[in-house]
Enzyme design. Structure first.
Site, mmCIF file in Angstrom:
data_model
loop_
_atom_site.group_PDB
_atom_site.id
_atom_site.type_symbol
_atom_site.label_atom_id
_atom_site.label_comp_id
_atom_site.label_asym_id
_atom_site.label_seq_id
_atom_site.Cartn_x
_atom_site.Cartn_y
_atom_site.Cartn_z
ATOM 1 N N HIS A 272 0.814 -1.220 0.000
ATOM 2 C CA HIS A 272 0.000 0.000 0.000
ATOM 3 C C HIS A 272 0.848 1.272 0.000
ATOM 4 O O HIS A 272 0.331 2.367 -0.233
ATOM 5 C CB HIS A 272 -0.994 -0.009 1.172
ATOM 6 N N ASP A 321 -0.783 -7.443 1.188
ATOM 7 C CA ASP A 321 -0.092 -6.152 1.353
ATOM 8 C C ASP A 321 1.415 -6.390 1.497
ATOM 9 O O ASP A 321 1.981 -6.298 2.594
ATOM 10 C CB ASP A 321 -0.648 -5.428 2.582
ATOM 11 N N SER A 428 4.239 1.872 8.321
ATOM 12 C CA SER A 428 3.875 0.873 7.310
ATOM 13 C C SER A 428 5.103 0.321 6.592
ATOM 14 O O SER A 428 6.038 1.053 6.263
ATOM 15 C CB SER A 428 2.934 1.493 6.274
#
EC number: 3.4.21.68
Length: 477
Positions: A272, A321, A428
């Site tokens: 992402h 992801d 992330s």
């Protein structure tokens, strides 16, 4: 008369037996003839490299600064001294000195002690291989059956996928030698050998290094607390990477995401992070940095060769992801191992740690969801693996949770522990690591969550064990 007929018949039978035995000998003779045909090539006695008829090369004089130009002529190397100059570009690895012929473009490397090869890429001191041996550059040349490996430059391997004449041969460790290599990310180093007049691939008997260095660190106990975690040093998390992207509408770059070093030239991260589809040349990876934007003394910076996002990534649910970045380097080695830079261990496919195992996360993300800025210093958090029964939509506000995800959160509570450790925006792509067999091992990639540091609400991570095949396949040359 009868005896004469018997004698003639016996001779005929013996002759037939000889004729019928010819195919086996002819097979051997064909192999021998092939060897003799190959014998018109030249073997440089100084370097042990093989050259074909009319092929030319340079070689340095060992005890002087002179360079010889040689040509293969009917199996003999004809050599004479030629004038040389310094190379206009870097061509020799591991500290080798590059000389280029004054009158033509060929070059030669004078290698430091312990290295050899066309570009000093062969490490004569390498006695074992690490991980799968993809970066092994030693001189082992015997297969597990005891057969001698075939020179990668041999004409016999011209039609094979992997040979020393590929355009990317030097990157794969292939060249004018017969040393064991792993150019296709196989399970261990291998080579081609001749068995029963056929060329086959055999794994090599080169030993694996006794102790892997992945997942090892010099941990420093954090001294300062922060909302969402603890301020830490990069030596406690040497696999942590910082990914930067060029600004689209202005000069400079911005911090994009965290990442995880899994081998010398590969960084794992979250898919992402690349929803804006940055071209690889607009990305930069920094390793060995304690402070997000402040350069460190031992940091290493790389441009990106490839950015591989999982082909089935769902930007709505964040299923699959995961993404891979290949670091750009002029040699097979990219990141140099140090106290500040070291790869994390990937898990075995069947690894299952007990529920509530304590693990760690790290990153440069925000202190809390309402923070306007990312953290200036690397932080770590201590969380526990949730049971699969507690990692469902029911406990995450009806958000989709798939089998490709796992949950981890801070289970401490009460007034003594008011600061809940958790990942947040900016973390992330970073690691969730757990101790396994005395090595820190990658279990998850920081993916998503509901808020940051909310009591009894875990963070959600990409389950790495589900993607080992995908990682391996995409790391293949």
């Amino acid at each position: 008369m009868v005896n004469t007929m018997k004698t003639k018949l016996l001779c005929v039978l013996l002759l037939c037996g000889a004729v019928f035995s010819l195919p086996r000998q002819e097979t051997y003779r064909q192999l021998a003839r092939g060897s003799r045909a190959y014998g018109v090539a030249c073997r440089d006695e100084k370097t042990q490299m093989i050259y074909q008829q009319q092929e030319s090369w340079l070689r340095p004089e060992v005890r002087s600064k002179r360079v010889e130009h040689c040509r293969c002529d009917r199996g003999l190397a004809q050599c004479h001294t030629v004038p040389v100059k310094s190379c206009s570009e870097l061509r020799c690895f591991n500290g080798g000195t590059c000389w280029q012929a004054a009158s033509f473009s060929d070059f030669v490397c004078q290698c430091p002690k312990g290295y050899t090869g066309k570009q000093c890429e062969v490490d004569t001191h390498a006695t074992c291989y690490k991980d799968q041996g993809v970066t092994y550059r030693g001189t082992w040349s015997t297969s597990e059956s005891g057969a001698q490996c075939i020179n990668w430059n041999s004409n016999l391997l011209t039609r094979r996928t992997y040979n020393g004449r590929r355009s990317d041969a030097i990157t794969l460790g292939l060249g004018n030698h017969n040393y064991c290599r792993n150019p296709d990310n196989n399970s261990k180093p291998w080579c081609y050998v001749i068995k029963a007049s056929k060329f086959i691939l055999e794994f090599c008997s080169v030993p694996v290094c006794s102790k892997a260095t992945c997942g090892l660190r010099k941990y420093k106990e954090p001294q300062l607390h922060s909302t969402g975690g603890l301020f830490t040093d990069i030596t406690s998390h040497p696999w942590q990477a910082a990914i930067f992207a060029q600004n689209r509408r202005s000069s400079g770059e911005r911090f994009l995401c965290g990442g995880i070093l899994i081998s010398s030239c590969w960084v794992l991260t979250a898919a992402h992070c690349f929803q804006e589809r940055y071209p690889p040349q607009h990305l930069r990876v920094v390793l060995g940095r304690t402070y997000r934007v402040k350069p460190g003394k031992e940091e290493q910076t790389f441009e990106v060769e490839k950015c591989i996002v999982h082909e089935e990534f769902d930007d709505d649910t964040y299923n699959n992801d995961i993404a891979l970045l290949q670091l750009k380097s002029g040699s097979p080695q990219c990141a140099q191992e140090s106290d500040s830079v070291r790869a994390i261990c990937l898990p075995e496919a069947n690894l299952q740690l007990p529920d509530w195992t304590e693990c760690e996360l790290s990153g440069y993300g925000k202190h809390k969801s309402s923070s306007p800025f990312y953290s200036e210093q690397l932080k770590e958090g201590h969380v526990r693996l949730y049971p699969s029964s507690r990692c469902t939509s029911k406990f995450l506000f009806n958000k989709t949770v798939t089998n490709n995800m796992l949950c981890a959160g801070d289970t401490r509570s009460g007034e003594i522990y008011p600061n809940v450790h958790d990942a947040c925006q900016g973390d992330s792509g970073g690691p969730l690591v757990c101790m396994n067999d005395n090595h820190m091992t990658l279990l998850g990639i920081i993916s998503w969550g509901v808020g940051c540091g909310e009591k009894d609400i875990p963070g959600v991570y990409t389950k790495v064990t589900n993607y080992l095949g995908w990682i391996r396949d995409n790391m293949r040359p």
